[in-house]
Motif scaffolding. Structure first.
Motif, short mmCIF file in Angstrom:
data_model
loop_
_atom_site.label_atom_id
_atom_site.label_comp_id
_atom_site.label_asym_id
_atom_site.label_seq_id
_atom_site.Cartn_x
_atom_site.Cartn_y
_atom_site.Cartn_z
N PHE A 132 54.54 35.38 31.99
CA PHE A 132 53.18 35.58 31.11
C PHE A 132 52.19 34.64 31.82
N VAL A 133 50.91 35.01 31.57
CA VAL A 133 49.64 34.10 32.02
C VAL A 133 48.65 34.01 30.92
N ILE A 134 48.31 32.72 30.77
CA ILE A 134 47.29 32.67 29.82
C ILE A 134 45.84 32.19 30.43
N GLU A 135 44.72 32.68 30.35
CA GLU A 135 43.38 32.24 31.01
C GLU A 135 42.55 31.60 29.91
N ASN A 136 42.26 30.41 30.08
CA ASN A 136 41.18 29.66 29.18
C ASN A 136 40.13 29.53 30.01
N VAL A 137 38.98 30.27 29.91
CA VAL A 137 37.72 30.27 30.78
C VAL A 137 36.70 29.98 29.93
N ARG B 127 26.52 31.08 22.35
CA ARG B 127 27.59 30.20 21.84
C ARG B 127 28.45 29.89 23.11
N GLU B 128 28.78 28.57 23.09
CA GLU B 128 29.84 28.14 24.12
C GLU B 128 31.34 28.89 23.57
N THR B 129 31.90 29.65 24.50
CA THR B 129 32.99 30.41 24.07
C THR B 129 34.21 30.07 25.25
N VAL B 130 35.42 30.02 24.62
CA VAL B 130 36.72 29.93 25.74
C VAL B 130 37.45 30.89 25.39
N THR B 131 38.00 31.57 26.29
CA THR B 131 38.97 32.84 26.41
C THR B 131 40.42 32.15 26.12
N PHE B 132 40.96 32.73 25.26
CA PHE B 132 42.49 32.78 25.39
C PHE B 132 43.15 33.98 25.53
N VAL B 133 43.21 34.48 26.74
CA VAL B 133 43.84 35.80 26.98
C VAL B 133 45.14 35.63 27.57
N PRO C 101 52.37 45.61 31.75
CA PRO C 101 51.90 44.41 30.94
C PRO C 101 51.31 44.70 29.60
N ARG C 102 51.05 43.68 28.73
CA ARG C 102 50.68 43.77 27.40
C ARG C 102 49.77 42.56 27.23
N ARG C 103 48.34 42.81 26.82
CA ARG C 103 47.52 41.78 26.63
C ARG C 103 47.31 41.32 24.96
N PHE C 104 47.32 39.97 24.87
CA PHE C 104 46.72 39.49 23.48
C PHE C 104 45.68 38.71 23.75
N ASP C 105 44.48 39.12 23.38
CA ASP C 105 43.22 38.74 23.62
C ASP C 105 42.71 37.81 22.30
N ALA C 106 41.76 36.61 22.81
CA ALA C 106 41.13 35.96 21.66
C ALA C 106 40.15 35.32 22.57
N ARG D 224 36.20 38.99 29.53
CA ARG D 224 35.54 39.04 28.22
C ARG D 224 35.60 40.00 27.25
N PRO D 225 35.32 39.98 25.87
CA PRO D 225 35.35 41.12 25.01
C PRO D 225 34.45 42.21 25.36
N VAL D 226 34.90 43.43 24.76
CA VAL D 226 33.98 44.58 25.02
C VAL D 226 32.92 44.51 24.34
N ARG D 227 33.00 43.98 23.03
CA ARG D 227 31.99 43.78 22.00
C ARG D 227 31.97 42.52 21.41
N GLU D 228 30.86 41.70 21.28
CA GLU D 228 30.84 40.49 20.58
C GLU D 228 30.31 40.37 19.33
N GLU D 229 30.81 39.69 18.19
CA GLU D 229 30.43 39.58 16.92
C GLU D 229 29.57 38.58 16.58
#
Length: 242
Positions: free
Chosen positions: A89-94, A102-108, A117-122, A234-239
Motif C-alpha cells: 500500500f501507499v499513503i499520500e499526505n499532501v 482551508r488548509e487541507t491534508v490528503t490521507f489517500v 488496486p483499491r483506494r480509501f480517500d480522506a 483531490r476530491p471530486v467535490r468539496e464540502e
C-alpha cells in the motif's frame, strides 16, 4: 522524493499540532511529530510505502450485514470491500488550500489488492470545535467525521472518531449509531525497524468490530512547491460545511 534525518522541528501551524496542543504534540515520537507536521507552513508532503499485514472484516452474520455498505462505499473510495494479507500500500499526505481557502491534508491510501488496486480517500481540515480535526471521507466528501488526537505514554498517536455526518445537497444529518461506527487509529514508530506501524479498527456500538487493517511503512518527504498535488489526489467535490 527524498528522506531526511534527523527530523526538523515541527511547524507550529500544522492542523494536527494545533488540534493536539503543544504539550500533547511534544510527547509524540520525533518521527511522528515530523509526519504530522506536514502542512503548508512546513512546505513538506509525505508519502508512506509499506505492507498491510492484514486487512480484515468481521465474521459471521455481521459480515453479511456490512457487505453491501462496504461495496457501496468502495464506489466513492470509502472503506475496503475486500480482505487480504501482505498487501502492498501507499499513503499520500499532501497539503493544499481547498476551494474554500482551508488548509487541507490528503490521507489517500491505495491498497494493491488481488483483482486491482483499491483506494480509501480522506481529506482533513481544522475542525469547527476546539481540539478537533474534521475528516472528510471519499471522492465527494459525503461523510464527515470529527477526530480527536492524543499522545500515548509510549509516544504513539491515538486518533478516535466522534460525530459522523452525511451531507449531500441540502441534506446535513447526523449518522445514527445503529448504522454508524467508531474508528480508532493507532500510529507508532518502531526504532528497531525504522518503520511506522499503523493499526485501524472500526467498531459499531451494537454489533461490534466491522473491519480494520494493520501494517507498517516507511516515509519519505518532498517539497510541496516542487511536487505539487498530483492529478486525481483531490476530491471530486468539496464540502463547504465544517
Amino acid at each position: 522524493m527524498r528522506t531526511e534525518s534527523p527530523s526538523p522541528s515541527p511547524s507550529p501551524s500544522s492542523i494536527f499540532r494545533t488540534a493536539m496542543g503543544e504539550d500533547a504534540f511534544a510527547r509524540l515520537h520525533p518521527e511522528l511529530r515530523r509526519r504530522f507536521s506536514v502542512g503548508l507552513a512546513s512546505g513538506e508532503l509525505c508519502v508512506g510505502r509499506g505492507v498491510m499485514d492484514r486487512i480484515w472484516h468481521s465474521k459471521g452474520l455481521t459480515r453479511h450485514l456490512i457487505r453491501p455498505f462496504l461495496a457501496l462505499g468502495s464506489t466513492r473510495n470509502i472503506l475496503l470491500p475486500r480482505t487480504g494479507r501482505d498487501v502492498p500500500f501507499v499513503i499520500e499526505n499532501v497539503p493544499y488550500l481547498d476551494s474554500y481557502g482551508r488548509e487541507t491534508v490528503t490521507f489517500v491510501r491505495t491498497f494493491r489488492l488481488p483483482g486491482g488496486p483499491r483506494r480509501f480517500d480522506a481529506t482533513m481540515v481544522a475542525g469547527p470545535a476546539p481540539g478537533t480535526v474534521l475528516d472528510y471521507l471519499g471522492t465527494h466528501q459525503h461523510l464527515a467525521s470529527e477526530l480527536r488526537l492524543s499522545a500515548e505514554p509510549d509516544g504513539s498517536l491515538l486518533i478516535r472518531s466522534g460525530e459522523h455526518r452525511f451531507r449531500e445537497g441540502p441534506v446535513d444529518v447526523r449518522v445514527p449509531a445503529l448504522v454508524g461506527a467508531d474508528a480508532e487509529v493507532r500510529e507508532s514508530f518502531d526504532e528497531r525497524t525504522g518503520r511506522f506501524r499503523i493499526r485501524v479498527r472500526v467498531v459499531n456500538p451494537y454489533v461490534g468490530p466491522l473491519f480494520g487493517y494493520e501494517g507498517s511503512f516507511t516515509a519519505s518527504y518532498a517539497s510541496v512547491r516542487s511536487c505539487g498535488v498530483r492529478p486525481g489526489l483531490r476530491p471530486v467535490r468539496e464540502e463547504a460545511r465544517a
